[in-house]
Structures are given as structure tokens and as C-alpha cells.
Design a protein around this motif. Structure first.
Motif, PDB file in Angstrom:
ATOM      1  N   TYR A 195       0.427  -4.591   2.622  1.00 31.28           N
ATOM      2  CA  TYR A 195       0.644  -5.374   1.404  1.00 31.28           C
ATOM      3  C   TYR A 195       1.838  -4.872   0.571  1.00 31.28           C
ATOM      4  O   TYR A 195       1.970  -5.224  -0.597  1.00 31.28           O
ATOM      5  CB  TYR A 195      -0.630  -5.389   0.560  1.00 31.28           C
ATOM      6  N   ALA A 196       2.697  -4.051   1.201  1.00 27.88           N
ATOM      7  CA  ALA A 196       3.944  -3.582   0.568  1.00 27.88           C
ATOM      8  C   ALA A 196       3.701  -2.931  -0.784  1.00 27.88           C
ATOM      9  O   ALA A 196       4.416  -3.181  -1.754  1.00 27.88           O
ATOM     10  CB  ALA A 196       4.931  -4.749   0.429  1.00 27.88           C
ATOM     11  N   MET A 197       2.693  -2.080  -0.850  1.00 25.11           N
ATOM     12  CA  MET A 197       2.397  -1.339  -2.069  1.00 25.11           C
ATOM     13  C   MET A 197       2.902   0.092  -1.895  1.00 25.11           C
ATOM     14  O   MET A 197       2.196   0.985  -1.414  1.00 25.11           O
ATOM     15  CB  MET A 197       0.891  -1.379  -2.365  1.00 25.11           C
ATOM     16  N   ASP A 198       4.161   0.286  -2.260  1.00 20.12           N
ATOM     17  CA  ASP A 198       4.857   1.540  -1.957  1.00 20.12           C
ATOM     18  C   ASP A 198       4.236   2.750  -2.644  1.00 20.12           C
ATOM     19  O   ASP A 198       4.180   3.841  -2.061  1.00 20.12           O
ATOM     20  CB  ASP A 198       6.327   1.409  -2.356  1.00 20.12           C
ATOM     21  N   ARG A 199       3.784   2.585  -3.880  1.00 22.51           N
ATOM     22  CA  ARG A 199       3.210   3.747  -4.579  1.00 22.51           C
ATOM     23  C   ARG A 199       1.924   4.210  -3.899  1.00 22.51           C
ATOM     24  O   ARG A 199       1.717   5.406  -3.697  1.00 22.51           O
ATOM     25  CB  ARG A 199       2.958   3.407  -6.049  1.00 22.51           C
ATOM     26  N   LEU A 200       1.058   3.287  -3.558  1.00 20.39           N
ATOM     27  CA  LEU A 200      -0.177   3.655  -2.860  1.00 20.39           C
ATOM     28  C   LEU A 200       0.157   4.300  -1.525  1.00 20.39           C
ATOM     29  O   LEU A 200      -0.496   5.274  -1.112  1.00 20.39           O
ATOM     30  CB  LEU A 200      -1.049   2.418  -2.652  1.00 20.39           C
TER      31      LEU A 200
END
Length: 346
Positions: free
Chosen positions: A262-267
Motif C-alpha cells: 500500500y506504499a506506506m513508506d513510514r510503516l
């Protein structure tokens, strides 16, 4: 946040009390010839808690002033001292002292007018002389208590994530439902779209689902999707206290995969950090393969450095996970050899 700037402050204020007395001498000419140092005295008046009187010396106060008429403000209080400003005036003639200390060593303040000037002036009307005295007594200085002045107002930490967590938990105004492994999760489309470009495309873009009220998520465990939603709403991982050891790391691996999906870079970086801090001989090969599959270059470097350490290389190579890695991802081992060579040269 930097330390608050503190300063203290205090204030000194001075009290004063003002009073006036008018002394009239009728038959002034009859007082002439009393002799040097002889005087006519007013009634005693009180200003600022002290007693005062006005004295007029028609023949002067001393031999030096025998050609003058002398006027004085007399300090009448015994065993006391005072500081005062005063005016003794026959307007426009003013005998003024801006600051006089009266007490045991000095009991009067004196001013003089030439007798010839006074007797030919309009201030001696019908043989009547009027003297006006204004007294301003300076009382004790008051010092207010020191107070603390803080230039920075305390601001509590942000609590928006707590409100968002409650929003997710309460399921208020939700507008989309996800079906994951037989379980359903309600959420808010706008919030998901704000946090993930993939969710934005699926829910609002050309890729949006035909049925916007129910979206099925394949190839993901319900617990992982629940943890993903928690991070989307609160920007933090949920408590994983019910998981220990390998189970906890396995959850983090699944979350890394979901973050990449889901392109959630921080996670994704949060998961890499946790996995990198929990490497051991048994799991480093699996973690390296995961890092390679999901383009986690920083985690790959950490794994390679771990494998390259002189006391762990042989132990890692002897594991079944390393054998699996060698068989399924030979390109990763090429990277390992190249990077370990560069590390050693450095």
C-alpha cells in the motif's frame, strides 16, 4: 522543544502623602522689631503622619539675614525623621526644596525674601501676610514579591492520534467495509486515501472498486490488516504484547509486506528498523530474502553486515534458511559477496 525561557520580576513603588497649610499673619507691621531669630509660628498641622508648622522671622533668622524676612518649614515630630518635598510661597515667590531630610540633626528648611521687596509688594495687603505651605512626605518604598515570568506557555502534546484511534474503534460515519480472511473491518475512505496512494487509487481513482461499500482483500491475514488500519489512523504500531519472540517478528514481516503493498513508506521503515534490531543466525537469511523481495535496501545492508561478521558467517551458512535462500534467490548471494567485498576494502 527547547527549554522554556524563565525570568523573575519585581517592582518597587514609593508611597507619598500630600498636604497643605495656609498661615495668615494679620498686623504684620506690628511684628517688626521682634529681634533676629524671633518668630511667629502657625498652628501645628499633620502630613504623612508627621507634625509640621510654619515659622516667619520678621527680622531674619540670623545676623546674616537680618535685612530679610525668613520663612521656614518646621519639623515638629520628636524622635522621628522624615523626607519631604515642600513649597513655601508668597506667590509668585516660591521657596522650594526638591528633597529635604528633617529629623534630629535638622529640624527646619528655610527661605528668605529681602524685607524691602516684601514691604513694597502687593503680597502685603492691608498689613496682612499670607504664607502657603505645600508638603509632600515620601513614605516607605514598597517592594512587591518576586514573581516568575515564563515566556513560553506550556502546550500539551498532540492528542489527534488518540481521537483518530477512537474514531476507528467507534466505527462512526464509516463509508467502506473490508473483507479480510472472513473478517470485516469498517473504515473511512478519505482517511485511507490520505495515508496511502494505493488506497486512494482503489477508492477514488480509475482503479476504484465497483462496489464501494465492500472491498475484499486477498492474501493478507485479518490481524495484519487490523494492525495496518491502526497505523493508518494513529501513525503507530498497535500493542503486540500477546505475541512473543518469532511470532512477533513474523507479524512485523507481514506488516512490512502490507506496507510495501500500500506504499506506506513510514510503516515500511518502522518494520525494517525492528527487524534489523532483532537479527540472529537463524532469521537473518529469511530477513535478507524479504528485504530483497520488497526493495528494502537499508535492511539488506544491515543483514549483509551481520552475515559478514567474522564470528557469525559460518553459523549462518550452516542454517536451512541459508540453503533455501541460496536455492531460491541466488542473486541475493551475489549481492552479499559484492557488498562484503566492498565492506572489507573500506
Amino acid at each position: 522543544m527547547g527549554a522554556a525561557s524563565m525570568e523573575t520580576a519585581s517592582r518597587c513603588s514609593t508611597e507619598k502623602e500630600k498636604g497643605a497649610h495656609v498661615f495668615e499673619i494679620s498686623g504684620y507691621s506690628l511684628k517688626k522689631g521682634m529681634g533676629v531669630g524671633k518668630f511667629v509660628q502657625s498652628a501645628t498641622f499633620t502630613v504623612g503622619g508627621y507634625d509640621w508648622s510654619i515659622r516667619v522671622y520678621p527680622d531674619g533668622l540670623t545676623a546674616v539675614t537680618k535685612e530679610d524676612v525668613a520663612f521656614s518649614l518646621q519639623f515638629m515630630s520628636s524622635n522621628a525623621e522624615a523626607r519631604a518635598f515642600y513649597d513655601l510661597r508668597l506667590e509668585p515667590i516660591v521657596f522650594n526644596s526638591r528633597d529635604v531630610h528633617l529629623g534630629r540633626s535638622r529640624t527646619r528648611a528655610v527661605g528668605c525674601v529681602p524685607r524691602s521687596d516684601l514691604e513694597t509688594s502687593k503680597y502685603l495687603d492691608d498689613d496682612r501676610l499670607v504664607v502657603r505651605c505645600l508638603v509632600i512626605v515620601i513614605k516607605e518604598s514598597l517592594l512587591t514579591k518576586t514573581r516568575v515570568v515564563c515566556s513560553e506557555i506550556d502546550v500539551p502534546p498532540s492528542d489527534i492520534t488518540e481521537h483518530l484511534a477512537k474514531l476507528l474503534e467507534a466505527k462512526e460515519q464509516t463509508d467502506v467495509t473490508f473483507c479480510v480472511g472472513g473478517e470485516t473491518f469498517e473504515a473511512h475512505k478519505i482517511l485511507l486515501a490520505m495515508r496511502s496512494p494505493v488506497f486512494k487509487a482503489e477508492l477514488y481513482g480509475q482503479m476504484k472498486e465497483t462496489n464501494m461499500q465492500a472491498v475484499t482483500i486477498e492474501d493478507m491475514q485479518p490481524a495484519v490488516f487490523k494492525a495496518l488500519l491502526h497505523f493508518i489512523y494513529t501513525d503507530s504500531l498497535p500493542g503486540l504484547d500477546d505475541l512473543e519472540g518469532d511470532d512477533k517478528l513474523e507479524m512485523i514481516r507481514h506488516l512490512l509486506v502490507a506496507a510495501d503493498r500500500y506504499a506506506m513508506d513510514r510503516l515500511k521503515l518502522v518494520c525494517q528498523s525492528i527487524l534489523g534490531k532483532n537479527l540472529d543466525v537463524e532469521n537473518v537469511s529469511t530477513t535478507l530474502a524479504l528485504a530483497d523481495q520488497h526493495n528494502c535496501d537499508k535492511l539488506k545492508d544491515v543483514c549483509i553486515e551481520f552475515i559478514d561478521s567474522s564470528d557469525k558467517m559460518d553459523a549462518v551458512v550452516a542454517t536451512q534458511d541459508y540453503a533455501n535462500l541460496k536455492r531460491s534467490c541466488p542473486s541475493v548471494l551475489v549481492d552479499v559477496l559484492e557488498k562484503t567485498s566492498r565492506f572489507r576494502k573500506a
